[in-house]
Design a protein around this motif. Structure first.
Motif, PDB file in Angstrom:
ATOM      1  N   GLY A 106       0.662  -1.182  -0.029  1.00 44.52           N
ATOM      2  CA  GLY A 106       0.062   0.140  -0.118  1.00 44.52           C
ATOM      3  C   GLY A 106       0.691   1.254   0.046  1.00 44.52           C
ATOM      4  N   ILE A 107       0.406   2.430  -0.598  1.00 50.86           N
ATOM      5  CA  ILE A 107       1.010   3.543  -0.666  1.00 50.86           C
ATOM      6  C   ILE A 107      -0.163   4.511   0.024  1.00 50.86           C
ATOM      7  CG2 ILE A 107       2.730   2.996  -2.141  1.00 50.86           C
ATOM      8  CD1 ILE A 107       1.354   4.306  -4.371  1.00 50.86           C
ATOM      9  N   HIS A 108       0.390   5.842   0.442  1.00 51.24           N
ATOM     10  CA  HIS A 108      -0.594   6.621   0.819  1.00 51.24           C
ATOM     11  C   HIS A 108      -0.154   8.082   0.155  1.00 51.24           C
ATOM     12  CE1 HIS A 108      -2.351   8.816   4.582  1.00 51.24           C
ATOM     13  NE2 HIS A 108      -2.965   9.126   3.658  1.00 51.24           N
ATOM     14  N   VAL A 109      -1.158   8.634  -0.847  1.00 53.04           N
ATOM     15  CA  VAL A 109      -1.039   9.506  -1.556  1.00 53.04           C
ATOM     16  C   VAL A 109      -1.825  10.999  -1.237  1.00 53.04           C
ATOM     17  CG1 VAL A 109      -0.696  10.366  -3.921  1.00 53.04           C
ATOM     18  CG2 VAL A 109      -0.139   8.074  -3.266  1.00 53.04           C
ATOM     19  N   ASP A 110      -1.231  12.171  -1.355  1.00 53.41           N
ATOM     20  CA  ASP A 110      -2.099  13.293  -0.837  1.00 53.41           C
ATOM     21  C   ASP A 110      -2.373  13.931  -2.199  1.00 53.41           C
ATOM     22  OD1 ASP A 110      -3.744  15.127   0.876  1.00 53.41           O
ATOM     23  OD2 ASP A 110      -1.749  16.357   0.340  1.00 53.41           O
ATOM     24  N   VAL A 111      -3.422  14.444  -2.675  1.00 53.59           N
ATOM     25  CA  VAL A 111      -3.452  15.117  -3.928  1.00 53.59           C
ATOM     26  C   VAL A 111      -4.640  16.117  -3.781  1.00 53.59           C
ATOM     27  CG1 VAL A 111      -4.082  14.570  -6.436  1.00 53.59           C
ATOM     28  CG2 VAL A 111      -3.442  12.848  -5.101  1.00 53.59           C
ATOM     29  N   PRO A 112      -4.361  17.492  -4.471  1.00 57.95           N
ATOM     30  CA  PRO A 112      -5.511  18.318  -4.568  1.00 57.95           C
ATOM     31  C   PRO A 112      -6.715  17.634  -5.126  1.00 57.95           C
ATOM     32  CG  PRO A 112      -3.360  19.166  -5.264  1.00 57.95           C
ATOM     33  CD  PRO A 112      -3.195  17.738  -5.260  1.00 57.95           C
ATOM     34  N   THR A 113      -7.820  18.272  -4.731  1.00 55.26           N
ATOM     35  CA  THR A 113      -9.068  17.604  -4.927  1.00 55.26           C
ATOM     36  C   THR A 113      -9.445  17.643  -6.554  1.00 55.26           C
ATOM     37  OG1 THR A 113     -10.189  18.372  -2.994  1.00 55.26           O
ATOM     38  CG2 THR A 113     -11.659  17.955  -4.639  1.00 55.26           C
ATOM     39  N   ALA A 114      -9.118  18.677  -7.115  1.00 56.71           N
ATOM     40  CA  ALA A 114      -9.671  18.783  -8.549  1.00 56.71           C
ATOM     41  C   ALA A 114      -8.503  17.828  -9.600  1.00 56.71           C
ATOM     42  CB  ALA A 114      -9.342  20.285  -9.198  1.00 56.71           C
ATOM     43  N   ILE A 115      -7.350  17.935  -9.095  1.00 60.99           N
ATOM     44  CA  ILE A 115      -6.267  16.989  -9.709  1.00 60.99           C
ATOM     45  C   ILE A 115      -6.672  15.531  -9.367  1.00 60.99           C
ATOM     46  CG2 ILE A 115      -4.053  16.041 -10.025  1.00 60.99           C
ATOM     47  CD1 ILE A 115      -3.011  18.902  -9.415  1.00 60.99           C
ATOM     48  N   GLY A 116      -7.131  15.080  -8.176  1.00 69.93           N
ATOM     49  CA  GLY A 116      -7.508  13.789  -7.724  1.00 69.93           C
ATOM     50  C   GLY A 116      -8.716  13.288  -8.647  1.00 69.93           C
ATOM     51  N   THR A 117      -9.885  14.070  -8.669  1.00 70.63           N
ATOM     52  CA  THR A 117     -11.129  13.919  -9.057  1.00 70.63           C
ATOM     53  C   THR A 117     -10.896  13.877 -10.657  1.00 70.63           C
ATOM     54  OG1 THR A 117     -12.105  14.901  -7.274  1.00 70.63           O
ATOM     55  CG2 THR A 117     -13.551  14.735  -9.261  1.00 70.63           C
ATOM     56  N   LEU A 118     -10.411  14.903 -11.353  1.00 72.01           N
ATOM     57  CA  LEU A 118     -10.519  15.116 -12.594  1.00 72.01           C
ATOM     58  C   LEU A 118      -9.422  14.450 -13.455  1.00 72.01           C
ATOM     59  CD1 LEU A 118     -11.716  18.682 -12.840  1.00 72.01           C
ATOM     60  CD2 LEU A 118     -13.150  16.549 -13.093  1.00 72.01           C
ATOM     61  N   VAL A 119      -8.111  14.292 -13.068  1.00 70.26           N
ATOM     62  CA  VAL A 119      -7.023  13.543 -13.430  1.00 70.26           C
ATOM     63  C   VAL A 119      -6.816  12.185 -13.064  1.00 70.26           C
ATOM     64  CG1 VAL A 119      -4.674  13.873 -14.287  1.00 70.26           C
ATOM     65  CG2 VAL A 119      -6.264  15.807 -13.854  1.00 70.26           C
ATOM     66  N   LEU A 120      -6.550  11.983 -11.767  1.00 68.45           N
ATOM     67  CA  LEU A 120      -5.870  10.766 -11.339  1.00 68.45           C
ATOM     68  C   LEU A 120      -6.975   9.539 -11.320  1.00 68.45           C
ATOM     69  CD1 LEU A 120      -3.248  12.469 -10.624  1.00 68.45           C
ATOM     70  CD2 LEU A 120      -3.495  11.121  -8.395  1.00 68.45           C
ATOM     71  N   VAL A 121      -7.907  10.009 -10.651  1.00 70.41           N
ATOM     72  CA  VAL A 121      -8.948   8.747 -10.440  1.00 70.41           C
ATOM     73  C   VAL A 121      -9.570   8.256 -11.850  1.00 70.41           C
ATOM     74  CG1 VAL A 121     -11.581   8.263  -9.505  1.00 70.41           C
ATOM     75  CG2 VAL A 121      -9.697   9.598  -8.054  1.00 70.41           C
ATOM     76  N   PRO A 122      -9.931   9.110 -12.743  1.00 69.64           N
ATOM     77  CA  PRO A 122     -10.252   8.447 -14.011  1.00 69.64           C
ATOM     78  C   PRO A 122      -9.191   7.728 -14.752  1.00 69.64           C
ATOM     79  CG  PRO A 122     -10.956  10.817 -14.162  1.00 69.64           C
ATOM     80  CD  PRO A 122     -10.087  10.570 -12.625  1.00 69.64           C
ATOM     81  N   ALA A 123      -7.937   7.806 -14.326  1.00 65.29           N
ATOM     82  CA  ALA A 123      -6.764   7.059 -15.210  1.00 65.29           C
ATOM     83  C   ALA A 123      -6.420   5.881 -14.197  1.00 65.29           C
ATOM     84  CB  ALA A 123      -5.786   8.044 -15.327  1.00 65.29           C
ATOM     85  N   LEU A 124      -6.909   5.799 -13.037  1.00 74.49           N
ATOM     86  CA  LEU A 124      -6.432   4.582 -12.054  1.00 74.49           C
ATOM     87  C   LEU A 124      -6.422   3.356 -12.624  1.00 74.49           C
ATOM     88  CD1 LEU A 124      -6.921   5.861  -8.536  1.00 74.49           C
ATOM     89  CD2 LEU A 124      -4.857   5.382  -9.635  1.00 74.49           C
ATOM     90  N   ALA A 125      -7.494   2.979 -13.695  1.00 76.95           N
ATOM     91  CA  ALA A 125      -7.814   1.708 -14.138  1.00 76.95           C
ATOM     92  C   ALA A 125      -6.343   1.233 -14.931  1.00 76.95           C
ATOM     93  CB  ALA A 125      -8.866   1.661 -14.921  1.00 76.95           C
ATOM     94  N   ASP A 126      -5.695   2.152 -15.576  1.00 77.72           N
ATOM     95  CA  ASP A 126      -4.774   1.786 -16.154  1.00 77.72           C
ATOM     96  C   ASP A 126      -3.647   1.413 -15.363  1.00 77.72           C
ATOM     97  OD1 ASP A 126      -5.880   2.337 -18.603  1.00 77.72           O
ATOM     98  OD2 ASP A 126      -5.346   4.293 -18.860  1.00 77.72           O
ATOM     99  N   PHE A 127      -3.352   2.122 -13.994  1.00 73.29           N
ATOM    100  CA  PHE A 127      -2.301   1.814 -13.333  1.00 73.29           C
ATOM    101  C   PHE A 127      -2.544   0.574 -12.756  1.00 73.29           C
ATOM    102  CE2 PHE A 127      -0.572   1.923  -9.004  1.00 73.29           C
ATOM    103  CZ  PHE A 127       0.773   2.387  -8.936  1.00 73.29           C
ATOM    104  N   TYR A 128      -3.625   0.240 -12.242  1.00 73.24           N
ATOM    105  CA  TYR A 128      -4.006  -1.101 -11.494  1.00 73.24           C
ATOM    106  C   TYR A 128      -3.930  -2.278 -12.617  1.00 73.24           C
ATOM    107  CZ  TYR A 128      -5.830   1.323  -7.763  1.00 73.24           C
ATOM    108  OH  TYR A 128      -6.064   1.958  -6.272  1.00 73.24           O
ATOM    109  N   ARG A 129      -3.869  -2.103 -14.000  1.00 76.43           N
ATOM    110  CA  ARG A 129      -3.850  -3.095 -14.729  1.00 76.43           C
ATOM    111  C   ARG A 129      -2.408  -3.393 -14.747  1.00 76.43           C
ATOM    112  NH1 ARG A 129      -8.315  -1.140 -17.645  1.00 76.43           N
ATOM    113  NH2 ARG A 129      -7.253   0.498 -18.407  1.00 76.43           N
TER     114      ARG A 129
END
Length: 303
Positions: free
Chosen positions: A93-116
């Motif tokens: 596990g890793i603990h990551v801190d991200v600004p709300t807008a970047i997390g919501t609009l950029v990171l979360v929509p792309a995380l499926a690729d990371f998990y693959r």
């Protein structure tokens, strides 16, 4: 004495500022940290820390020792990380801190690729706009917009973003379209504050060699980027938001860019982490993925 454990404890105390906080980040009793430091000082025959009832400071000898120990521990962790990575895929596990807008609009929509690519890594994602303390809160890495001024942190610029001043067509039909920044003083605007109870950020403008901040008497001030976007889309006032967060609404025609000749300067984005995290394999691959994600986005890539 476990010399590596003592070195690690010393580094944590220096960076956290107290034995209690260092013990919390190491998940060991305070007495264990105290004993490790005392044994280390006794073995080295030098005082590394000045202790008072309120704080802990580094002695001149301790400051020199800290710099050398940091390099040694980083090299050791890199060797272990490389060996582990060669044997198996990164996990844990890793603990990551991200600004709300970047997390919501950029990171979360792309995380499926990371998990693959890395199915064995779990992410504890903190979304918010407050300034977190990586050391005391056990955060492996954080994404920060703007300049980074924390001591004892490694900062790598991974991108940047511009701001767009905009409003809805309905708002402009009702209030008119400003032709210069000063005209915003006579129009309803929405302000954003980076923290609860803080002062709203000024609107920023840059034109040729002219730069300036415009403090406005907003009709509404919010402390959440999602609410800020919603206020703009609800025609409550003119907003100045990161371009990556409004590009979809602009493309759809629900928001209209304003004062396009007065674009603010780009804001840098950094990924930061404490040196004593050593960039383990799981953190290293996450940061590499973040860098590539930003590079692929025309509104976020490094300028």
């Amino acid at each position: 004495m476990d010399r590596i454990a003592a070195m690690n404890a010393f580094v944590r105390v220096v960076e956290a500022g107290t034995f209690v906080k260092a013990a919390d980040t190491l998940d060991v009793p305070k007495a264990t940290v105290t004993r490790l430091i005392q044994n280390l000082e006794a073995d080295l025959k030098v005082r590394l820390l000045h202790r008072t009832t309120r704080s802990v400071t580094v002695t001149p000898e301790g400051a020199i020792y800290y710099e050398r120990v940091m390099r040694l521990l980083a090299d050791l962790a890199d060797i272990e990380s490389t060996t582990t990575h060669a044997q198996r895929k990164p996990s844990g596990g890793i603990h990551v801190d991200v600004p709300t807008a970047i997390g919501t609009l950029v990171l979360v929509p792309a995380l499926a690729d990371f998990y693959r690519a890395y199915p064995d890594i779990g992410i504890d994602l903190d979304l918010g706009n407050r300034r977190t303390d990586l050391m005391t809160e056990g955060i492996d890495c954080a994404i920060r917009a703007g300049e980074v001024d924390e001591q004892f942190l490694v900062a790598r610029q991974i991108g940047s973003f511009g701001f767009t001043t905009c409003a809805t067509p309905a708002f402009l039909d009702a209030h008119g379209t400003p032709a210069a920044p000063d005209q915003l003083r006579d129009l309803p605007t929405v302000g954003m504050t980076p923290s609860r109870g803080g002062r709203a950020l000024s609107f920023q403008f840059s034109h040729n060699d002219q730069k300036g901040d415009l403090a406005l008497n907003h009709r509404l001030v919010v402390d959440d980027t999602n609410a800020y976007l919603a206020a703009g889309l609800a025609s409550l006032g003119i907003i100045q938001a990161p371009t990556y967060s409004v590009r979809g609404a602009i493309a759809a025609g629900t928001l209209v860019p304003l004062l396009v000749d007065w674009q603010p300067q780009a804001t840098p984005v950094h990924v930061i982490y404490a040196p004593n995290r050593y960039l383990s394999a799981k953190v290293r691959v996450f940061i590499d993925w973040i860098i590539e994600l930003f590079e692929q986005n025309e509104h976020l890539r490094r300028r």
